[in-house]
Design a protein around this motif. Structure first.
Motif, short mmCIF file in Angstrom:
data_model
loop_
_atom_site.label_atom_id
_atom_site.label_comp_id
_atom_site.label_asym_id
_atom_site.label_seq_id
_atom_site.Cartn_x
_atom_site.Cartn_y
_atom_site.Cartn_z
N THR A 69 18.20 17.24 -41.52
CA THR A 69 20.26 17.40 -41.17
C THR A 69 20.59 17.92 -43.24
O THR A 69 21.43 17.08 -43.12
CB THR A 69 19.44 15.88 -42.40
OG1 THR A 69 18.37 16.30 -43.35
CG2 THR A 69 18.54 15.25 -40.94
N CYS A 71 20.70 18.54 -45.94
CA CYS A 71 20.05 18.33 -47.35
C CYS A 71 19.95 18.79 -48.55
O CYS A 71 20.90 18.74 -49.74
CB CYS A 71 19.16 16.88 -47.54
SG CYS A 71 17.99 16.93 -47.02
N SER A 109 12.81 14.95 -43.35
CA SER A 109 13.23 14.45 -42.43
C SER A 109 11.96 15.81 -41.33
O SER A 109 12.11 15.13 -40.28
CB SER A 109 14.39 15.27 -42.17
OG SER A 109 13.95 16.23 -41.99
#
Ligand code: SF4
Ligand code: SF4
Length: 314
Positions: A69, A71, A109
């Motif tokens: 993602t 992040c 994730s």
């Protein structure tokens, strides 16, 4: 049935090895419902390898880019982040990676993963035995696969002995490129060998797997002569071993063996190439087409001549 004394068992049960997956409810790795334990390390380099995370005998980092993602949590904990131009995650297989696996814990994730967990025989068998009632109801058991499980011989022997002492049906999935003494050692503890045969032409075998098939064939005959229970596993790879001549050569071999009980044809699929990329390895040298179901049915028909059940899949 071979059983060990208490001292020998204590030594074996604390033996450690590297495991890269424990797959529950497997119906493709021997009879019934099984748990398949995948051990790291393989002496072959098959161009189509479906489990590239099993090739190296060491732990590796996996980065599943499609789950990322962006992040940045992995970079925040990475000790080499300053050495690798950012801002994204450090790719798997990076030459500066020190395999600390801090990024695996930091990634919520599941995009960062560790291939290869050190486990004791007891730890593996505790997981395996959780599903014992499924084995009993279905005629299943435990299968040791890889990689090449005999690569971690002592660990495998400990696992096989533990399986035997718990009364489990044991299977070993082997590429056959194994010192003879290891196979002979394991024979009393293995109920079923899932034995891979890839290519009969030796020069071609070397080209696509990196090793000669001489020892593999000798070991197959050794097991056959010893009356071991054998299921042959044959990956079907377009333009590698699916020509009439290549298939016929394997059919002829299988027809001469007396201990083969079943043949499993494994159609090539491209998942190995995706997994290789996740490990940061380039596997562009060989590119194969996926096998069409109609083509697999034709191949299956050819193998009917052997006179044992022929399944497509495990
Ligand atoms: S922590 Fe995981 S999701 Fe976040 S950037 Fe790194 S790999 Fe991607
Ligand atoms: S495993 Fe490699 S990429 Fe991950 S935190 Fe450690 S050094 Fe960085």
């Amino acid at each position: 049935m071979q059983r060990l004394g208490a001292n020998a068992l204590a030594v074996r049960s604390s033996q450690t090895g590297l495991v890269f997956n424990i797959q529950k409810y497997s119906v493709n790795d021997g009879p019934g419902i099984r748990t398949t334990v995948f051990l790291k390390g393989c002496p072959l380099r098959c161009a189509w390898c479906h489990n590239p995370e099993g090739i190296s005998a060491a732990q590796e980092l996996i980065w599943v880019k499609t789950r990322c993602t962006s992040c940045g949590a992995c970079r925040n904990v990475c000790p080499i982040a300053d050495l690798v131009p950012g801002p994204g995650p450090i790719p798997a297989g990076h030459e500066k990676c020190v395999l600390c696996f801090k990024c695996v814990s930091a990634c919520s994730s599941g995009a960062r993963q560790m291939a290869g967990r050190e486990m004791t025989v007891d730890e593996v068998m505790d997981e395996v035995r959780r599903d014992q009632m499924f084995y009993e109801d279905s005629g299943g058991g435990v299968t040791f696969s890889g990689g090449e499980p005999f690569r971690q011989h002592k660990f495998l022997m400990g696992l096989l002995e533990a399986g035997r002492n718990k009364g489990l049906h044991t299977a070993v999935d082997t590429c056959g490129f194994v010192p003879k003494e290891r196979l002979i050692d394991a024979l009393p503890l293995v109920d079923l060998f899932l034995y891979d045969i890839k290519i009969m032409d030796d020069a071609k075998h070397v080209r696509y797997t990196g090793v000669s098939n001489k020892l593999i064939l000798e070991n197959l005959w050794l097991l056959d002569g010893a009356g071991a229970h054998i299921w042959l596993r044959i990956p079907i790879i377009p333009e590698v071993n699916d020509s009439p001549a290549d298939l016929e050569a394997i059919v002829q071999l299988a027809a001469q063996l007396k201990s083969v009980q079943q043949i499993n044809l494994l159609p090539y699929h491209s998942i190995g190439a995706h997994k290789s990329r996740n490990l940061g390895k380039c596997r562009e040298t060989f590119v194969f087409q996926e096998m069409e179901p109609a083509r697999m049915r034709e191949v299956q028909l050819r193998f009917r001549a052997v006179g044992v059940p022929v399944r497509v899949g495990g």
